[in-house]
Motif scaffolding. Structure first.
Motif, short mmCIF file in Angstrom:
data_model
loop_
_atom_site.label_atom_id
_atom_site.label_comp_id
_atom_site.label_asym_id
_atom_site.label_seq_id
_atom_site.Cartn_x
_atom_site.Cartn_y
_atom_site.Cartn_z
N TYR A 283 3.30 1.39 -3.41
CA TYR A 283 2.65 1.76 -4.67
C TYR A 283 1.46 2.69 -4.42
O TYR A 283 0.42 2.59 -5.08
CB TYR A 283 2.19 0.50 -5.40
CG TYR A 283 3.35 -0.32 -5.93
CD1 TYR A 283 3.97 -0.01 -7.14
CD2 TYR A 283 3.86 -1.40 -5.20
CE1 TYR A 283 5.03 -0.74 -7.62
CE2 TYR A 283 4.92 -2.16 -5.67
CZ TYR A 283 5.51 -1.82 -6.88
OH TYR A 283 6.58 -2.55 -7.36
N SER A 284 1.62 3.61 -3.48
CA SER A 284 0.53 4.49 -3.09
C SER A 284 0.06 5.40 -4.22
O SER A 284 -1.08 5.89 -4.20
CB SER A 284 0.95 5.35 -1.89
OG SER A 284 2.09 6.13 -2.20
N ASN A 285 0.91 5.64 -5.23
CA ASN A 285 0.54 6.52 -6.34
C ASN A 285 -0.13 5.78 -7.49
O ASN A 285 -0.43 6.39 -8.52
CB ASN A 285 1.79 7.24 -6.87
CG ASN A 285 2.38 8.19 -5.85
OD1 ASN A 285 1.67 8.76 -5.04
ND2 ASN A 285 3.70 8.34 -5.87
N PHE A 286 -0.37 4.48 -7.31
CA PHE A 286 -0.91 3.68 -8.39
C PHE A 286 -2.18 2.94 -7.94
O PHE A 286 -2.55 2.98 -6.77
CB PHE A 286 0.16 2.70 -8.90
CG PHE A 286 1.41 3.39 -9.35
CD1 PHE A 286 1.45 4.04 -10.58
CD2 PHE A 286 2.55 3.41 -8.55
CE1 PHE A 286 2.61 4.69 -11.00
CE2 PHE A 286 3.71 4.07 -8.96
CZ PHE A 286 3.74 4.71 -10.18
N ASN A 287 -2.83 2.30 -8.88
CA ASN A 287 -4.07 1.60 -8.59
C ASN A 287 -3.77 0.17 -8.12
O ASN A 287 -3.15 -0.60 -8.86
CB ASN A 287 -4.96 1.55 -9.84
CG ASN A 287 -5.36 2.94 -10.30
OD1 ASN A 287 -5.71 3.78 -9.48
ND2 ASN A 287 -5.29 3.18 -11.60
N ILE A 288 -4.21 -0.17 -6.94
CA ILE A 288 -3.98 -1.50 -6.38
C ILE A 288 -5.32 -2.24 -6.30
O ILE A 288 -6.25 -1.78 -5.64
CB ILE A 288 -3.34 -1.41 -4.97
CG1 ILE A 288 -2.02 -0.63 -5.04
CG2 ILE A 288 -3.12 -2.80 -4.40
CD1 ILE A 288 -1.37 -0.40 -3.69
N LYS A 289 -5.39 -3.37 -6.97
CA LYS A 289 -6.62 -4.16 -7.00
C LYS A 289 -6.37 -5.53 -6.38
O LYS A 289 -5.34 -6.14 -6.63
CB LYS A 289 -7.11 -4.32 -8.45
CG LYS A 289 -7.49 -3.01 -9.10
CD LYS A 289 -7.92 -3.21 -10.54
CE LYS A 289 -8.33 -1.88 -11.18
NZ LYS A 289 -9.57 -1.36 -10.65
N LYS A 290 -7.33 -6.01 -5.60
CA LYS A 290 -7.23 -7.33 -5.00
C LYS A 290 -7.99 -8.33 -5.86
O LYS A 290 -9.11 -8.07 -6.29
CB LYS A 290 -7.79 -7.33 -3.58
CG LYS A 290 -6.94 -6.59 -2.58
CD LYS A 290 -7.40 -6.83 -1.16
CE LYS A 290 -6.48 -6.14 -0.16
NZ LYS A 290 -6.79 -6.50 1.23
N VAL A 291 -7.37 -9.47 -6.10
CA VAL A 291 -8.01 -10.55 -6.85
C VAL A 291 -7.82 -11.85 -6.07
O VAL A 291 -6.87 -11.99 -5.30
CB VAL A 291 -7.43 -10.68 -8.27
CG1 VAL A 291 -7.76 -9.46 -9.11
CG2 VAL A 291 -5.91 -10.89 -8.23
N ASP B 193 0.84 -1.21 0.00
CA ASP B 193 0.00 0.00 0.00
C ASP B 193 0.87 1.26 0.00
O ASP B 193 0.58 2.24 -0.69
CB ASP B 193 -0.91 0.01 1.22
CG ASP B 193 -1.91 -1.12 1.22
OD1 ASP B 193 -2.55 -1.33 0.18
OD2 ASP B 193 -2.05 -1.78 2.25
N GLU B 194 1.93 1.21 0.80
CA GLU B 194 2.84 2.36 0.89
C GLU B 194 3.75 2.42 -0.33
O GLU B 194 4.01 3.51 -0.88
CB GLU B 194 3.66 2.27 2.17
CG GLU B 194 2.83 2.40 3.44
CD GLU B 194 3.62 2.15 4.70
OE1 GLU B 194 4.86 2.18 4.63
OE2 GLU B 194 2.99 1.91 5.77
#
Length: 303
Positions: A269-277, A266-267
């Protein structure tokens, strides 16, 4: 949604292999994915995502890379000498299946020793497949000296290989571009050395060795040991690719499977979109812990 072909199955068992996650990956691709000319995969592994794109003719040019020189040798042998490889593996398979468990174990360790010493490119490739199909859980792990050290797996009837699949893969790897050169470049570099191949006309998929989601988890894919420092260096590379205008997707484990308070990615890649799959974990030393867990897809674009 158009249904695409996905007939090529990875020829290796691979920790973190993406066959089961392929549908989720496809869903998260850029809507204009076909407008990108080049595909780059810095950690090709067993190549499930790469082969899907290649089989469905997504890109004009493909660059696959891995720091594991023995894995890259295997790709090149499949491309250049598939029939010689099939003969070698068939010989190993026949010999193995004729033996009892004690003798199979002895043969396994003999081949593992040979694999870790100098041998021809074809034998090295055949040993790679043999060890992958007969070692414990299909893991690939090296010690600090760069020697493969996964123990015997005790399988009664391992799959070994599929001749038809290997020949299909060889034909795909031999595809030519309009200039008569290989459509697919096969490289053996550190991921950080791929900068020159990436620009605004590139789609990059990064599938690095995952950060462990179990206590004492697997990270020693090669002797360099892909640790948290390596993950940070990869984040820096991700930012560089983003600055170049490339579209980038990165997969990794979800630390919250182990610790809900772990915000490492989370920290990072805070500037990007993080998706959970959701994914089913297939490689775990404890059978009853092989089940659905969440993984992360990190993208630098809005679909």
């Amino acid at each position: 949604m158009i249904t695409m072909n996905s007939n090529i199955r990875p020829f290796l068992k691979w920790a973190g292999g993406k066959t089961q996650l392929l549908d989720e990956i496809i869903k998260e691709l850029p809507v204009d994915i076909k407008q990108y000319r080049r595909y780059v995969e810095p950690f090709v592994g067993a190549g499930a995502v790469f082969f899907y794109f290649l089989e469905n003719n997504y890109f004009e040019e493909y660059i696959i890379n891995d720091i594991n020189s023995k894995l890259i040798n295997l790709y090149k042998v499949i491309r250049d000498k598939p029939e010689d490889l099939i003969v070698e593996i068939q010989g190993l398979k026949t010999k193995y299946l004729e033996l009892d468990t004690k003798e199979r174990k002895k043969l396994f360790y003999e081949i593992r020793t040979n694999f870790n010493n100098n041998c021809s490119s074809i034998k090295l490739a055949s040993y790679f497949i043999f060890l992958n199909k007969t070692c414990f859980n299909g893991l690939y792990r090296e010690n600090s000296k760069g020697n493969f050290n996964v123990p015997f797996g005790k399988y009664k009837n391992p799959s070994f290989f599929d001749e038809i699949q290997l020949r299909k893969i060889s034909r795909l790897l031999n595809l030519k571009n309009s200039n008569g050169g290989f459509k697919i470049k096969i490289l053996n570099k550190d991921f950080s050395e791929l900068k020159e191949y990436i620009d605004a006309n590139t789609f990059v998929y990064c599938d690095p060795p995952y950060r462990p989601v179990t206590v004492g988890g697997f990270t020693s894919y090669n002797k360099s040991n892909f640790n948290d420092k390596s993950q940070i260096l990869l984040r820096d590379f991700y930012k560089l690719m983003d600055a170049k205008g490339a579209k980038v997707m990165l997969s990794n484990s979800d630390p919250k499977n182990l610790d809900e308070k772990d915000t490492f990615f989370d920290e990072l890649y805070s500037n990007f979109n993080i998706k959970k799959v959701y994914s089913k974990r297939n490689i775990n030393s404890v059978g009853n812990r092989r089940g659905k867990i969440t993984e992360l897809l990190i993208i630098n674009y809005k679909r």
